[in-house]
Design an enzyme around this catalytic site. Sequence first.
Site, PDB file in Angstrom:
ATOM      1  N   HIS B  14      43.919 -63.974   1.650  1.00 43.88           N
ATOM      2  CA  HIS B  14      43.981 -62.865   2.606  1.00 43.88           C
ATOM      3  C   HIS B  14      43.253 -63.258   3.882  1.00 43.88           C
ATOM      4  O   HIS B  14      42.615 -64.309   3.971  1.00 43.88           O
ATOM      5  CB  HIS B  14      43.387 -61.566   2.018  1.00 43.88           C
ATOM      6  CG  HIS B  14      41.892 -61.553   1.848  1.00 43.88           C
ATOM      7  ND1 HIS B  14      41.189 -60.406   1.504  1.00 43.88           N
ATOM      8  CD2 HIS B  14      40.963 -62.522   1.984  1.00 43.88           C
ATOM      9  CE1 HIS B  14      39.900 -60.682   1.434  1.00 43.88           C
ATOM     10  NE2 HIS B  14      39.735 -61.942   1.721  1.00 43.88           N
ATOM     11  N   CYS B  33      36.108 -64.047   8.034  1.00 39.00           N
ATOM     12  CA  CYS B  33      37.269 -63.449   7.339  1.00 39.00           C
ATOM     13  C   CYS B  33      38.450 -63.292   8.288  1.00 39.00           C
ATOM     14  O   CYS B  33      39.558 -62.961   7.849  1.00 39.00           O
ATOM     15  CB  CYS B  33      36.910 -62.082   6.755  1.00 39.00           C
ATOM     16  SG  CYS B  33      35.660 -62.173   5.482  1.00 39.00           S
ATOM     17  N   HIS B  39      42.135 -67.248   3.768  1.00 40.47           N
ATOM     18  CA  HIS B  39      41.311 -67.917   2.762  1.00 40.47           C
ATOM     19  C   HIS B  39      41.571 -67.172   1.455  1.00 40.47           C
ATOM     20  O   HIS B  39      42.294 -66.184   1.443  1.00 40.47           O
ATOM     21  CB  HIS B  39      39.829 -67.877   3.156  1.00 40.47           C
ATOM     22  CG  HIS B  39      39.307 -66.479   3.283  1.00 40.47           C
ATOM     23  ND1 HIS B  39      39.548 -65.700   4.402  1.00 40.47           N
ATOM     24  CD2 HIS B  39      38.629 -65.696   2.424  1.00 40.47           C
ATOM     25  CE1 HIS B  39      39.015 -64.510   4.220  1.00 40.47           C
ATOM     26  NE2 HIS B  39      38.461 -64.465   3.025  1.00 40.47           N
ATOM     27  N   HIS B  41      40.357 -65.948  -2.816  1.00 35.96           N
ATOM     28  CA  HIS B  41      39.317 -65.610  -3.786  1.00 35.96           C
ATOM     29  C   HIS B  41      39.914 -65.615  -5.181  1.00 35.96           C
ATOM     30  O   HIS B  41      41.115 -65.417  -5.357  1.00 35.96           O
ATOM     31  CB  HIS B  41      38.753 -64.207  -3.533  1.00 35.96           C
ATOM     32  CG  HIS B  41      38.082 -64.053  -2.211  1.00 35.96           C
ATOM     33  ND1 HIS B  41      36.830 -64.547  -1.947  1.00 35.96           N
ATOM     34  CD2 HIS B  41      38.491 -63.453  -1.062  1.00 35.96           C
ATOM     35  CE1 HIS B  41      36.490 -64.258  -0.694  1.00 35.96           C
ATOM     36  NE2 HIS B  41      37.485 -63.597  -0.129  1.00 35.96           N
ATOM     37  N   ASP B  79      48.963 -61.977  -8.055  1.00 34.81           N
ATOM     38  CA  ASP B  79      48.427 -63.288  -8.446  1.00 34.81           C
ATOM     39  C   ASP B  79      49.149 -64.410  -7.707  1.00 34.81           C
ATOM     40  O   ASP B  79      50.381 -64.466  -7.691  1.00 34.81           O
ATOM     41  CB  ASP B  79      48.567 -63.482  -9.957  1.00 34.81           C
ATOM     42  CG  ASP B  79      47.858 -64.746 -10.422  1.00 34.81           C
ATOM     43  OD1 ASP B  79      46.777 -65.063  -9.883  1.00 34.81           O
ATOM     44  OD2 ASP B  79      48.389 -65.421 -11.326  1.00 34.81           O
ATOM     45  N   HIS B  80      48.363 -65.281  -7.093  1.00 34.06           N
ATOM     46  CA  HIS B  80      48.899 -66.386  -6.303  1.00 34.06           C
ATOM     47  C   HIS B  80      49.795 -65.894  -5.168  1.00 34.06           C
ATOM     48  O   HIS B  80      50.828 -66.484  -4.870  1.00 34.06           O
ATOM     49  CB  HIS B  80      49.596 -67.429  -7.193  1.00 34.06           C
ATOM     50  CG  HIS B  80      48.594 -68.240  -7.963  1.00 34.06           C
ATOM     51  ND1 HIS B  80      47.881 -67.713  -9.014  1.00 34.06           N
ATOM     52  CD2 HIS B  80      48.162 -69.507  -7.820  1.00 34.06           C
ATOM     53  CE1 HIS B  80      47.055 -68.629  -9.480  1.00 34.06           C
ATOM     54  NE2 HIS B  80      47.203 -69.732  -8.769  1.00 34.06           N
ATOM     55  N   GLU B 124      35.541 -59.282  -5.602  1.00 38.48           N
ATOM     56  CA  GLU B 124      36.066 -60.357  -4.761  1.00 38.48           C
ATOM     57  C   GLU B 124      35.288 -61.636  -5.051  1.00 38.48           C
ATOM     58  O   GLU B 124      35.815 -62.752  -4.968  1.00 38.48           O
ATOM     59  CB  GLU B 124      35.906 -59.957  -3.290  1.00 38.48           C
ATOM     60  CG  GLU B 124      36.392 -60.971  -2.302  1.00 38.48           C
ATOM     61  CD  GLU B 124      36.147 -60.503  -0.871  1.00 38.48           C
ATOM     62  OE1 GLU B 124      36.888 -59.633  -0.397  1.00 38.48           O
ATOM     63  OE2 GLU B 124      35.201 -61.017  -0.236  1.00 38.48           O
TER      64      GLU B 124
END
Lengths: 146, 143
Positions: B14, B33, B39, B41, B79-80, B124
Site C-alpha cells: 500500500h 508511507c 511498500h 506489510h 493477500d498478495h 500492520e
Amino acid sequence: MSTALKIELGRRYKFSASHRLHSAHLTKEENCRVFGKCNNPYGHGHNYVLEVSLSGAVDSATGMIANLADLDAFVEREVLEEFDHKSLNEDVPAFREKVPTTENLCIEIFKRLKSFPKAKLERVRIQETGNNSFEYPGDNQEGNQP
Amino acid sequence: MVLLTRKIEFAASHLYHNPNFSAEENRRIFGKCNNPHGHGHNYTLEVTVEGEPDPVTGMVLDLKELKEILEREIMQRMDHRHLNYEVAELAGQIPTCENIARVIWRLLEPKITQGRLHRVRLYESPDLFADCYRNGTAAAGKS
C-alpha cells in the site's frame, strides 16, 4: 447496513527500567514476605512493553485517528524520555511515595498520556514480562476489552 | 457469552496519498508511507466472534466455517494484493490500519451468521494495530 462502529488505534512502545518493590509502611519482614525477591535491596529491571489505545473519528482525508508521528513524539516526551533506562523508584517522582508495581505504573502512564490532544486515550496496557500484563482504562466505562 | 478468536496473516502492499493534498502536504503528513511506489506489510488479522456454545456441538461457531469465510472474504481479496489499486472496498480511502479494519468488519459481519462478530483487530506490524467493534459494546460481557 450501517452498524455504528468504534475504531481504536493501538501502538506499542518498549522501555527498559529498574524498580524495587518496597513499602515504607511495612516492616522489613513484611516487605520481604509481601514482595519476595522483588524486594531485593538493589532492585532489578524489566523490558516493559507499553500498549496505548486511542479512539476517535477516522479523518477521511488521512484515514487516521491520529497521526503516528504526533503520537510517537508525545509518548516519547511524556513517558519514554523519563522512564527508559531509568530507575522508577529514584528517577520518577511519582514513585518516591508509591510502590512502582506495574499496576501503579499503568495509572501513572495513563495520567501522563490522557492529555494527548488529538484523540481520546482509551487505556494503557503494560507487559512487565511475557507472562504478566496489566491494563488501566482510566474512568472509561468501556475500557476492559479482551 | 464466549469469545472465539481466529488469526490469519496476509501480505499486501500500500501507500498513503491523498490527491487533494499537494506533494509537500502528502510528504509532511504521511512521511515515508507516501513513497510513490508503495511498500508492504505482513498483516495479522484477529477476528473475534461472540456467542453461546451450542449445547450439542459445544461450539460458538464451526471454526472450519470461519476459516472458509476468512479465506473467501479476506485472503482472496487482500493477500498478495496492492490495497490501493486492487481492493475495490478501499477505493478512495487511505489504506490505513483504521480504514482496513473497518472494511474488514463490513465484509465479515454479514457473513457470520452463527454467533456475532465482536471485534476485528488488524496488526500492520507487532507495534501498530487497529481495533474495530460495534459502538457501545466494546467491553466484554457488557453487550
